[in-house]
Design a protein around this motif. Structure first.
Motif, PDB file in Angstrom:
ATOM      1  N   UNK A   1       7.132  35.661  12.941  1.00  0.00           N
ATOM      2  CA  UNK A   1       7.689  36.814  13.486  1.00  0.00           C
ATOM      3  C   UNK A   1       7.365  37.978  12.480  1.00  0.00           C
ATOM      4  N   UNK A   2       6.688  37.933  11.343  1.00  0.00           N
ATOM      5  CA  UNK A   2       6.336  38.929  10.800  1.00  0.00           C
ATOM      6  C   UNK A   2       4.752  39.418  10.733  1.00  0.00           C
ATOM      7  N   UNK A   3       4.421  40.584  10.529  1.00  0.00           N
ATOM      8  CA  UNK A   3       3.213  41.204  10.494  1.00  0.00           C
ATOM      9  C   UNK A   3       3.074  42.184   9.319  1.00  0.00           C
ATOM     10  N   UNK A   4       2.780  41.594   8.307  1.00  0.00           N
ATOM     11  CA  UNK A   4       3.023  42.356   6.978  1.00  0.00           C
ATOM     12  C   UNK A   4       1.664  43.325   6.556  1.00  0.00           C
ATOM     13  N   UNK A   5       1.942  44.129   5.729  1.00  0.00           N
ATOM     14  CA  UNK A   5       0.856  44.880   5.013  1.00  0.00           C
ATOM     15  C   UNK A   5       0.215  44.063   4.146  1.00  0.00           C
ATOM     16  N   UNK A   6       1.149  43.531   3.503  1.00  0.00           N
ATOM     17  CA  UNK A   6       0.436  42.656   2.225  1.00  0.00           C
ATOM     18  C   UNK A   6       1.199  41.363   2.255  1.00  0.00           C
ATOM     19  N   UNK A   7       0.282  40.274   2.355  1.00  0.00           N
ATOM     20  CA  UNK A   7       0.928  38.622   2.756  1.00  0.00           C
ATOM     21  C   UNK A   7       0.423  38.057   1.468  1.00  0.00           C
ATOM     22  N   UNK A   8       1.491  36.910   0.692  1.00  0.00           N
ATOM     23  CA  UNK A   8       1.257  36.384  -0.119  1.00  0.00           C
ATOM     24  C   UNK A   8       1.341  34.782   0.343  1.00  0.00           C
ATOM     25  N   UNK A   9       0.432  34.173  -0.516  1.00  0.00           N
ATOM     26  CA  UNK A   9       0.730  32.739  -0.322  1.00  0.00           C
ATOM     27  C   UNK A   9       0.720  32.043  -1.577  1.00  0.00           C
ATOM     28  N   UNK A  10       1.768  31.429  -2.010  1.00  0.00           N
ATOM     29  CA  UNK A  10       2.023  30.658  -3.163  1.00  0.00           C
ATOM     30  C   UNK A  10       1.578  29.348  -3.418  1.00  0.00           C
ATOM     31  N   UNK A  11       1.654  28.715  -2.151  1.00  0.00           N
ATOM     32  CA  UNK A  11       1.611  27.301  -2.136  1.00  0.00           C
ATOM     33  C   UNK A  11       1.545  26.835  -0.717  1.00  0.00           C
ATOM     34  N   UNK A  12       0.858  25.724  -0.478  1.00  0.00           N
ATOM     35  CA  UNK A  12       0.892  24.823   0.820  1.00  0.00           C
ATOM     36  C   UNK A  12       1.109  23.498   0.890  1.00  0.00           C
ATOM     37  N   UNK A  13       1.949  23.065  -0.047  1.00  0.00           N
ATOM     38  CA  UNK A  13       2.058  21.709  -0.106  1.00  0.00           C
ATOM     39  C   UNK A  13       2.834  21.172   1.309  1.00  0.00           C
ATOM     40  N   UNK A  14       2.436  19.922   1.549  1.00  0.00           N
ATOM     41  CA  UNK A  14       3.225  19.314   3.026  1.00  0.00           C
ATOM     42  C   UNK A  14       4.691  19.248   2.759  1.00  0.00           C
ATOM     43  N   UNK A  15       5.319  20.058   3.667  1.00  0.00           N
ATOM     44  CA  UNK A  15       6.819  20.265   3.918  1.00  0.00           C
ATOM     45  C   UNK A  15       7.302  20.378   5.220  1.00  0.00           C
ATOM     46  N   UNK A  16       8.603  20.218   5.600  1.00  0.00           N
ATOM     47  CA  UNK A  16       8.895  20.445   6.783  1.00  0.00           C
ATOM     48  C   UNK A  16       8.376  19.517   7.805  1.00  0.00           C
ATOM     49  N   UNK A  17       7.774  18.431   7.559  1.00  0.00           N
ATOM     50  CA  UNK A  17       7.085  17.635   8.543  1.00  0.00           C
ATOM     51  C   UNK A  17       7.997  17.351   9.879  1.00  0.00           C
ATOM     52  N   UNK A  18       9.162  17.185   9.604  1.00  0.00           N
ATOM     53  CA  UNK A  18      10.132  17.193  10.692  1.00  0.00           C
ATOM     54  C   UNK A  18       9.729  18.334  11.941  1.00  0.00           C
ATOM     55  N   UNK A  19       9.286  19.394  11.426  1.00  0.00           N
ATOM     56  CA  UNK A  19       8.873  20.451  12.379  1.00  0.00           C
ATOM     57  C   UNK A  19       7.542  20.544  12.882  1.00  0.00           C
ATOM     58  N   UNK A  20       6.591  20.270  11.824  1.00  0.00           N
ATOM     59  CA  UNK A  20       5.224  20.495  12.162  1.00  0.00           C
ATOM     60  C   UNK A  20       4.632  19.197  12.282  1.00  0.00           C
ATOM     61  N   UNK A  21       5.159  17.853  12.199  1.00  0.00           N
ATOM     62  CA  UNK A  21       4.528  16.791  12.437  1.00  0.00           C
ATOM     63  C   UNK A  21       3.451  16.314  11.456  1.00  0.00           C
ATOM     64  N   UNK A  22       2.398  17.342  11.176  1.00  0.00           N
ATOM     65  CA  UNK A  22       1.396  16.801  10.261  1.00  0.00           C
ATOM     66  C   UNK A  22       1.216  17.898   9.428  1.00  0.00           C
ATOM     67  N   UNK A  23       0.450  17.626   8.295  1.00  0.00           N
ATOM     68  CA  UNK A  23       0.204  18.422   7.288  1.00  0.00           C
ATOM     69  C   UNK A  23      -0.921  19.691   7.959  1.00  0.00           C
ATOM     70  N   UNK A  24      -1.699  19.320   8.808  1.00  0.00           N
ATOM     71  CA  UNK A  24      -2.681  20.183   9.265  1.00  0.00           C
ATOM     72  C   UNK A  24      -1.940  21.350  10.218  1.00  0.00           C
TER      73      UNK A  24
END
Length: 472
Positions: free
Chosen positions: A190-213
């Motif tokens: 829901x966000x459209x930032x001016x500056x975006x930060x990604x600290x990490x993308x380790x697999x999590x919340x797979x109950x929501x996403x299903x797969x890491x990809x």
């Protein structure tokens, strides 16, 4: 559904006690709206809201709804904010939906608010609460006005939300806002930032996403929503995901090769002093006001943001040294000659790994005892081997039962199962009711409480027991 918040008079929160929901409640209260809410249990956070004039009840009962939500005289002036932690078969949710009241998710509400700001959004599997809090403090201490929606209680300001000094609903020049961008339920989209930060993308919340990809794809979509003239700041380990980004990409990291990178570091007591290379040169002799080598890495994001916002080297150094941290993030609760007690919210294997390794770097010769409460059956099932590996870094492991949160038990997914996989000589399962008595007769040198469930209710009793035992 387009909702004009300026036309809303009353806002009711289903699940008001969550850290993100409570921040929104405070926002609407500040905007002059009538605010009330429901939550399952009373906590220090809900008590604070009640002290601030927010009406909260803890029983699922339509009769306890605020009168405006029972009378429903003018639906256009009413708004329900809902968190996915509250099920959609909740009787109040069903009643209000059937009556046609506007209901939006927490993430949608935050997205609407963010449209009024130049948003700096910090996303990642871990590190985002401390990182966004450091960014906010660096800006505030440099007198660069900003708002902030944070995923924890920052100790410098004792709150999870900050407002600009001169806040108006439709400013001619948008102020900045720092936001912790939550990946759960794809909220950050829901966000459209001016500056975006990604600290990490380790697999999590797979109950929501299903797969890491699928999870990675959502992060990529989040980054693609950064303004075209904006900037993306990513951990150097993730750079390969963003080679096709339409926005400028700045990397940070500890290797010496990133755009913003650690040059050297040393520990004095429990605190780090270090130098950082930036595109503008090297900032020498930084002292970070909180312990933990992983927090040094988090501070690099704040330095990268400060570089973009033209904050001076002196202000960067001052802000990092005066940062006091976030409650439940490497939170030193008690220190004596006999024992040091630290509390942390870590609930993912990589977070535990970083936390324990930081503790061991500070106390290399001491025995470290960790009390861990697994959070969610699904997360325990998906990452049991990772949890076992991270917890095996400890000298002694004490497990509590799994905190279910929104989930029902899963067959075979238990703390006993996790315990069997931990390679540690001293390991046990203890009930919350017996924990204090067991700690009272034990002699840990370094004691850690770890987890995101209700283990936080044990922090004060543990601290008080240690204080009593030491006579302090």
């Amino acid at each position: 559904m387009n909702i004009e918040f300026k036309n809303i008079e009353s806002v009711y929160f289903l699940g008001i006690g969550g850290i993100g929901m409570s921040a929104l409640a405070r926002y609407f209260k500040r905007m002059g709206k009538e605010v009330a809410g429901y939550d399952k249990t009373q906590t220090p956070l809900t008590q604070e809201l009640e002290n601030e004039g927010v009406s909260i009840h803890y029983m699922e009962d339509i009769q306890l709804l605020p009168m405006k939500f029972q009378e429903l005289a003018d639906l256009s002036k009413l708004l329900i904010v809902h968190t996915p932690a509250v099920p959609t078969d909740h009787s109040e949710y069903v009643y209000l939906k059937n009556k046609g009241v506007n209901i939006i998710k927490r993430a949608k509400a935050l997205g609407i608010i963010a449209e009024q700001f130049n948003t700096i959004a910090v996303a990642g599997t871990h590190g985002k609460t401390t990182t966004s809090s450091i960014v906010t403090h660096l800006m505030k201490s440099a007198n660069l006005d900003c708002a902030a929606f944070l995923g924890g209680i920052t100790k410098n300001y004792n709150t999870n939300i900050l407002f600009p000094n001169e806040y108006v609903t439709s400013p001619l020049q948008k102020p900045y806002m720092v936001v912790e961008a939550d990946e759960y339920d794809k909220s950050f989209l829901t966000l459209f930032p001016q500056i975006s930060v990604i600290t990490s993308m380790d697999p999590d919340h797979l109950d929501i996403y299903g797969t890491e990809q699928n999870m990675v794809n959502s992060y990529l979509q989040f980054v693609s929503q950064t303004n075209k003239d904006g900037v993306v700041i990513v951990n150097e380990k993730l750079k390969h995901f963003f080679t096709d980004s339409n926005q400028k990409v700045i990397t940070y990291g500890m290797s010496g090769k990133a755009d913003v990178t650690l040059v050297n570091s040393a520990i004095t007591g429990i605190y780090h002093t270090y130098s950082v290379k930036t595109p503008n040169g090297v900032i020498k002799d930084i002292t970070l006001g909180i312990p933990g080598f992983h927090n040094v890495e988090n501070s690099l994001v704040a330095i990268a943001v400060a570089h973009l916002l033209k904050i001076s080297e002196a202000d960067i150094r001052k802000g990092l040294q005066s940062f006091k941290g976030v409650k439940r993030r490497f939170d030193v609760q008690f220190e004596s000659e006999e024992v040091t007690y630290i509390d942390d919210y870590a609930h993912h294997p990589e977070e535990i790994n970083a936390f324990v390794k930081s503790v061991k770097s500070i106390f290399p010769t001491k025995q470290i005892t960790g009390i861990f409460q697994p959070h969610l059956y699904s997360r325990t099932r998906d990452f049991v081997d990772g949890f076992a590996e991270s917890l095996s870094l400890l000298d002694e492991v004490v497990l509590l039962d799994i905190y279910p949160a929104r989930e029902q038990p899963m067959e075979g997914v238990t703390s006993d199962w996790l315990l069997s996989k931990i390679n540690c000589k001293e390991k046990s399962i203890v009930s919350k009711n017996n924990l204090i008595d067991i700690l009272r007769i034990s002699k840990p040198e370094v004691l850690l409480t770890i987890g995101a469930g209700d283990i936080d209710t044990l922090v004060a009793p543990i601290r008080e027991m240690l204080e009593s035992r030491s006579g302090s």
